[in-house]
Design a protein around this motif. Structure first.
Motif, short mmCIF file in Angstrom:
data_model
loop_
_atom_site.label_atom_id
_atom_site.label_comp_id
_atom_site.label_asym_id
_atom_site.label_seq_id
_atom_site.Cartn_x
_atom_site.Cartn_y
_atom_site.Cartn_z
N LEU A 127 10.97 2.44 39.50
CA LEU A 127 10.57 2.30 40.91
C LEU A 127 11.70 1.65 41.72
O LEU A 127 11.90 1.99 42.90
N ASP A 128 12.41 0.71 41.11
CA ASP A 128 13.51 0.04 41.80
C ASP A 128 14.67 0.99 42.10
O ASP A 128 15.47 0.73 42.99
N GLU A 129 14.76 2.11 41.37
CA GLU A 129 15.82 3.09 41.62
C GLU A 129 15.52 3.96 42.83
O GLU A 129 16.42 4.59 43.38
N LEU A 130 14.24 4.01 43.26
CA LEU A 130 13.87 4.78 44.44
C LEU A 130 14.28 4.02 45.70
O LEU A 130 14.50 2.81 45.68
N GLU A 131 14.35 4.78 46.81
CA GLU A 131 14.60 4.13 48.09
C GLU A 131 13.45 3.16 48.35
O GLU A 131 12.32 3.40 47.93
N GLN A 132 13.73 2.10 49.07
CA GLN A 132 12.75 1.02 49.25
C GLN A 132 11.45 1.51 49.87
O GLN A 132 10.36 1.17 49.42
N ASP A 133 11.53 2.35 50.93
CA ASP A 133 10.31 2.80 51.59
C ASP A 133 9.52 3.76 50.71
O ASP A 133 8.29 3.74 50.69
N ALA A 135 9.52 3.73 47.34
CA ALA A 135 8.92 2.90 46.28
C ALA A 135 7.69 2.18 46.81
O ALA A 135 6.66 2.07 46.12
N ALA A 136 7.76 1.68 48.05
CA ALA A 136 6.61 1.00 48.65
C ALA A 136 5.45 1.98 48.83
O ALA A 136 4.28 1.62 48.60
N ALA A 137 5.74 3.22 49.18
CA ALA A 137 4.69 4.23 49.36
C ALA A 137 4.04 4.55 48.01
O ALA A 137 2.82 4.66 47.90
N VAL A 138 4.86 4.70 46.96
CA VAL A 138 4.31 4.99 45.63
C VAL A 138 3.44 3.82 45.16
O VAL A 138 2.33 4.02 44.66
N ARG A 139 3.93 2.61 45.33
CA ARG A 139 3.13 1.44 44.94
C ARG A 139 1.81 1.39 45.72
O ARG A 139 0.75 1.10 45.17
N GLY A 140 1.88 1.67 47.02
CA GLY A 140 0.68 1.66 47.86
C GLY A 140 -0.33 2.71 47.42
O GLY A 140 -1.52 2.43 47.32
N ALA A 141 0.17 3.93 47.14
CA ALA A 141 -0.74 5.03 46.79
C ALA A 141 -1.30 4.87 45.39
O ALA A 141 -2.51 5.06 45.18
N TYR A 142 -0.45 4.52 44.41
CA TYR A 142 -0.88 4.59 43.02
C TYR A 142 -1.20 3.24 42.37
O TYR A 142 -1.83 3.20 41.33
N LEU A 143 -0.80 2.16 42.98
CA LEU A 143 -1.15 0.85 42.43
C LEU A 143 -2.19 0.14 43.28
O LEU A 143 -2.99 -0.62 42.77
N LYS A 144 -2.16 0.37 44.59
CA LYS A 144 -3.11 -0.30 45.48
C LYS A 144 -4.24 0.61 45.94
O LYS A 144 -5.19 0.15 46.55
N GLY A 145 -4.11 1.94 45.71
CA GLY A 145 -5.18 2.88 46.08
C GLY A 145 -5.23 3.21 47.56
O GLY A 145 -6.27 3.64 48.05
N THR A 164 5.20 14.68 50.83
CA THR A 164 6.48 15.11 50.25
C THR A 164 7.18 13.92 49.60
O THR A 164 7.72 14.03 48.50
N TRP A 165 7.21 12.78 50.29
CA TRP A 165 7.83 11.56 49.73
C TRP A 165 7.22 11.24 48.36
O TRP A 165 7.94 10.99 47.40
N SER A 169 9.04 11.48 44.87
CA SER A 169 9.21 10.19 44.20
C SER A 169 8.63 10.23 42.79
O SER A 169 9.22 9.68 41.85
N LEU A 170 7.48 10.88 42.63
CA LEU A 170 6.88 11.00 41.30
C LEU A 170 7.76 11.84 40.37
O LEU A 170 7.89 11.54 39.17
N MET A 171 8.38 12.88 40.90
CA MET A 171 9.30 13.70 40.09
C MET A 171 10.49 12.87 39.64
O MET A 171 10.91 12.94 38.47
N LYS A 172 11.04 12.03 40.54
CA LYS A 172 12.16 11.15 40.18
C LYS A 172 11.74 10.11 39.13
O LYS A 172 12.49 9.81 38.21
N LEU A 173 10.53 9.59 39.29
CA LEU A 173 10.01 8.64 38.31
C LEU A 173 9.88 9.28 36.92
O LEU A 173 10.24 8.69 35.91
#
Length: 179
Positions: A127-133, A135-145, A164-165, A169-173
């Motif tokens: 997640l830290d390898e992704l762009e900051q915004d 990574a924040a979107a992925v965390r918001g969607a998949y960790l915070k719901g 799209t983000w 992002s999931l493909m990069k992960l």
């Protein structure tokens, strides 16, 4: 039946007088059955207990001491105590607790916790390898719901752009985790 009469019957029973025992049974069995039934809450078990109570009365009548207490109190105490003893006897022994040792603990064991911790570390590193915004979107969607619409509004992008983000992002992960 007067208390003195019951006392005389018990004394005669202590001398193994069967006629006195029969008379005592006829006069007191209904009351003693009620005591057993009240304690045991099971009619069949109360009937069985009542028979055992009268066996005790037959064998232990010599222990009845004539006192200020009513003889009926002594008989009720014998019935009540016997019924309570039956309840205690039906409880399972403590050895059943040993069976609990064989019950599996649903919590992960030390090895599973170590593996999960390692996987968690790898995911956070990716997640830290992704762009900051992103990574924040992925965390918001998949960790915070959070919903895609909430994320799109917070990041100030159109809904389709947020989708799209997240997809990219999931493909990069996945690529990062497969390395």
């Amino acid at each position: 039946m007067a208390p003195q009469d019951v006392t005389k019957l018990i004394v005669r029973i202590s001398m193994k007088d069967r006629a006195a025992f029969d008379a005592l049974y006829r006069q007191t069995s209904a009351k003693l059955f009620g005591v057993c039934l009240r304690v045991l809450n099971d009619r069949a078990e109360a009937e069985e207990a009542l028979q055992e109570v009268y066996i005790k009365i037959w064998t232990k009548a010599d222990r009845f001491a004539v006192s200020d207490l009513s003889p009926m109190s002594w008989l009720v105490a014998v019935a009540r105590n016997h019924a309570i003893d039956r309840i205690r006897a039906r409880k399972q022994p403590a050895s059943v607790i040993d069976a609990a040792l064989d019950v599996a603990d649903p919590a992960p064991g030390p090895e599973a916790k170590a593996i999960a911790g390692d996987e968690s570390r790898r995911i956070h590193d990716c997640l830290d390898e992704l762009e900051q915004d992103r990574a924040a979107a992925v965390r918001g969607a998949y960790l915070k719901g959070e919903s895609y619409a909430e994320l799109a509004e917070r990041h100030g992008v159109p809904l389709n752009t947020m989708r799209t983000w997240l997809r990219r992002s999931l493909m990069k992960l996945r690529e990062c985790l497969e390395r």
